[in-house]
Design an enzyme around this catalytic site. Structure first.
Site, mmCIF file in Angstrom:
data_model
loop_
_atom_site.group_PDB
_atom_site.id
_atom_site.type_symbol
_atom_site.label_atom_id
_atom_site.label_comp_id
_atom_site.label_asym_id
_atom_site.label_seq_id
_atom_site.Cartn_x
_atom_site.Cartn_y
_atom_site.Cartn_z
ATOM 1 C CG HIS A 194 -27.437 6.397 35.473
ATOM 2 N ND1 HIS A 194 -28.487 5.692 34.941
ATOM 3 C CD2 HIS A 194 -27.082 7.309 34.539
ATOM 4 C CE1 HIS A 194 -28.767 6.193 33.741
ATOM 5 N NE2 HIS A 194 -27.941 7.171 33.482
ATOM 6 C CD GLU A 439 -30.142 8.499 25.829
ATOM 7 O OE1 GLU A 439 -29.398 8.051 26.704
ATOM 8 O OE2 GLU A 439 -31.071 9.297 26.063
ATOM 9 C CG ASP A 463 -29.963 4.633 28.258
ATOM 10 O OD1 ASP A 463 -30.234 3.637 28.964
ATOM 11 O OD2 ASP A 463 -29.882 5.779 28.704
HETATM 12 C C1 PEP Z 1 -26.142 7.193 27.596
HETATM 13 O O1 PEP Z 1 -27.187 6.569 27.709
HETATM 14 O O2 PEP Z 1 -25.156 6.767 26.948
HETATM 15 C C2 PEP Z 1 -25.988 8.499 28.238
HETATM 16 C C3 PEP Z 1 -24.961 9.278 27.992
HETATM 17 O O3 PEP Z 1 -26.932 8.871 29.143
HETATM 18 P P1 PEP Z 1 -27.020 8.208 30.605
HETATM 19 O O4 PEP Z 1 -25.781 7.359 30.801
HETATM 20 O O5 PEP Z 1 -27.098 9.303 31.585
HETATM 21 O O6 PEP Z 1 -28.257 7.390 30.529
HETATM 22 MG MG MG Z 2 -28.910 7.546 28.554
#
Ligand code: PEP
Ligand code: MG
Length: 578
Positions: A194, A439, A463
């Site tokens: 993130h 995910e 994820d």
């Molecule tokens: C992901 O997991 O691809 C997603 C878009 O959510 P985040 O990156 O916020 O976990």
């Molecule tokens: Mg995610």
């Protein structure tokens, strides 16, 4: 001496600037250069702030003597007063101001970082923890300084400053949105952590997973960051600098050229319309969304709004944030993802045990699991989103769904939230669309159960890849295993898309894969017609869509899905580029 460092570029582009070493999250202050003649007044400003805090501590001391406050509180004040008088805090920043010609806040934070590092070396655990007192005293002085900004500052060298950190949390990163640094470098992190995702949204080059960058790079050294090629050149010579300045100009020119596509419809060569949406973290990102020509917001990571605060926001605060995005988009849709807290995104002041130390936080109480464990908190958010739905085209997106029982509970809570609003006669969209994120491999493998209960789906590839390949997305040690074209990942993507098509509901991709032009064609060939990504990737993806012929891609992608041989997949990937 010039040398190269290799890492993982999470944001393309080239930056040239001087290194600024940072320790961690504590940096919340801007960095300004001051003129030599401004040094005395800047030092005076610093001294005044220190003196004011000393007076405040004295006053506090007086107050607690009048009440029956426990004696430990008095002891803390004593320690803080003592630290404040110490030369290391009261004098050293003055020298930094004079030597580095920087603002007082920056000098103070630099000195605090040095002290904290020294404390961290202490073996005795009690003494080591005293670093918190240093941080608290510095925060007091910073509060005073920030309330009394300095003289008009000479220039903004942030634009030439490259931040070099061992690690940065997503919460730290979000603070940098206010600044204008040239690039970011960190020792830790993976391409889809993130932290990296927020770095990407800053639209400046960033390289993570440098391993020893923080210890090898020295303060103020010249650096070239080449995000597209995963390298950092430390102390480049004149010829290399000149070459990169040229490359930088070419890159900027390419970016400029892409702007011509802003209002063009994203249609493939065979006439298929593709929706290109944007991912955002803050309401202020709406400006970039409109600038990019996106069709709407496909993923609003709502939890980022509130990372740098203690405790969760009230319903009204949330409502205001969601409403401002819905209104700002002027009729374009916004998909608000409910809080995806936990794992690497934590908040202070939540009772739900998010602060428990667990071995595998990414497998623990995260996202919808956390929200369902705190139904009141979840209901507050759902009510706020519903109220905002009256002001624009709002959809709800649920992260990290694993089984349909979770979904049933979520849908019941949404009904409860609606009912409570009806009782209050509050306006909201009765038919608000509810979607789920795919995910977790289990959700892709049992897609039918989700598809029949939801209005739309969105694949979070970050994820999905993390959980399919069992690689922690924030861990640089396994970052090389991150592979969106792994046969298992491709099969899961195909399965999810097929399930959505069968149920007749739309499915988007909103993970980082959606914003990488190298994967645009594979996703088109798999059947994806809705992409959501950081706004600054949107025009490059649009360009690729405009040059793609779906029936052709489908032939290659279908062959890809039939093999488990990664070499063959690599050959097909090359073919997709043609
Ligand atoms: C992901 O997991 O691809 C997603 C878009 O959510 P985040 O990156 O916020 O976990
Ligand atoms: Mg995610």
């Amino acid at each position: 001496m010039s040398f190269l460092l290799h890492g993982i570029g999470v944001s393309g582009g080239i930056a040239i600037g001087r290194a600024q070493l940072v320790s961690h999250a504590t940096l919340e202050v801007a960095h300004y250069e001051i003129k030599r003649e401004q040094v005395p007044s800047e030092i005076e400003r610093f001294d005044a702030a220190v003196n004011q805090v000393a007076r405040e501590l004295d006053a506090l001391w007086g107050q607690i003597q009048e009440t029956d406050t426990p004696s430990e509180v008095g002891a803390f004040i004593d320690v803080h007063a003592m630290l404040l008088r110490d030369e290391m805090l009261a004098k050293a920043p003055r020298d930094i101001i004079a030597a580095e010609l920087c603002n007082a806040e920056w000098a103070l934070v630099q000195q605090m970082n040095r002290l904290v590092e020294q404390f961290e070396q202490i073996e005795d655990a009690y003494l080591r923890e005293r670093k918190q007192d240093v941080v608290q005293v510095v925060e007091r002085v910073l509060t005073v300084l920030l309330g009394k900004p300095g003289p008009v500052l000479a220039q903004h060298p942030e634009q030439r400053t490259i931040l070099v950190a061992h690690d940065l949390s997503p919460a730290d990163m979000i603070r940098y949105k206010k600044h204008a640094f040239a690039a970011f470098l960190t020792d830790l992190g993976g391409a889809t952590s993130h932290t990296a995702i927020v770095a990407k949204s800053l639209n400046i080059p960033a390289v993570v997973a440098l391993h020893n960058g923080r210890s090898l790079i020295r303060e103020n050294e010249w650096l070239i960051v080449d995000g597209a090629h995963n390298v950092v050149i430390v102390n480049p010579d004149k010829a290399v600098l000149a070459e990169y300045r040229l490359k930088q100009e070419e890159f900027d020119l390419e970016r400029q050229k892409l702007k011509r596509l802003k209002t063009k419809r994203a249609t493939t060569l065979d006439g298929q319309v593709v929706e290109l949406h944007a991912n955002i973290e803050l309401p202020s990102d709406v400006r970039d969304v409109l600038e990019s020509g996106a069709n709407g917001v496909g993923l609003f990571r709502s939890e980022f709004l509130f990372l740098n605060r203690y405790g969760l926001p009230t319903e009204d605060e949330q409502f205001e944030a969601y409403r401002s995005v819905a209104v700002g988009l002027g009729g374009r849709p916004v998909t608000i993802r409910t809080f995806d807290l936990g794992a690497d995104k934590n908040m202070e002041g939540i009772s739900a045990g998010l602060d428990r130390v667990t071995m595998n936080p990414a497998l623990g109480l995260r996202a919808v699991r956390f929200c369902l464990s705190e139904p009141h908190l979840f209901l507050t958010q759902l009510r706020a989103i519903l109220r905002a739905s009256h002001f624009g085209k709002v959809k709800i997106l649920i992260p990290m769904l694993c089984n349909v029982y979770e979904l049933t509970q979520v849908l019941q809570l949404i009904d409860r939230a609606k009912e409570s609003l009806r009782v209050e006669r509050a306006s909201f969209d009765e038919n608000i669309a509810v979607g789920g994120m795919i995910e977790i491999p289990a959700a892709a493998l049992s897609i039918g159960g989700f598809a029949e209960r939801l209005d739309f789906l969105s694949i979070g590839t970050n994820d999905l890849i993390q959980y399919t390949l069992a690689i922690d997305r924030a861990d640089d040690a396994v970052a090389h295993l991150y592979d969106p074209t792994h046969p298992a990942v491709l099969k899961l993507l195909a399965m999810a898309i097929k399930g959505a098509n069968k149920a007749g509901i739309p499915i988007a991709v909103c993970g980082e894969m959606a914003g990488e032009v190298s994967f645009t064609r594979i996703l088109l060939g798999l059947g994806v017609r809705e992409f959501s990504m950081h706004p600054n990737h949107l025009l490059a993806v649009k360009q690729r869509v405009l040059n793609s012929d779906v029936p052709q891609l489908e032939i290659t992608v279908n062959k890809m899905l039939k093999t488990d041989d990664p070499d063959k997949i690599a050959v097909y990937m090359e073919r997709l580029k043609l």
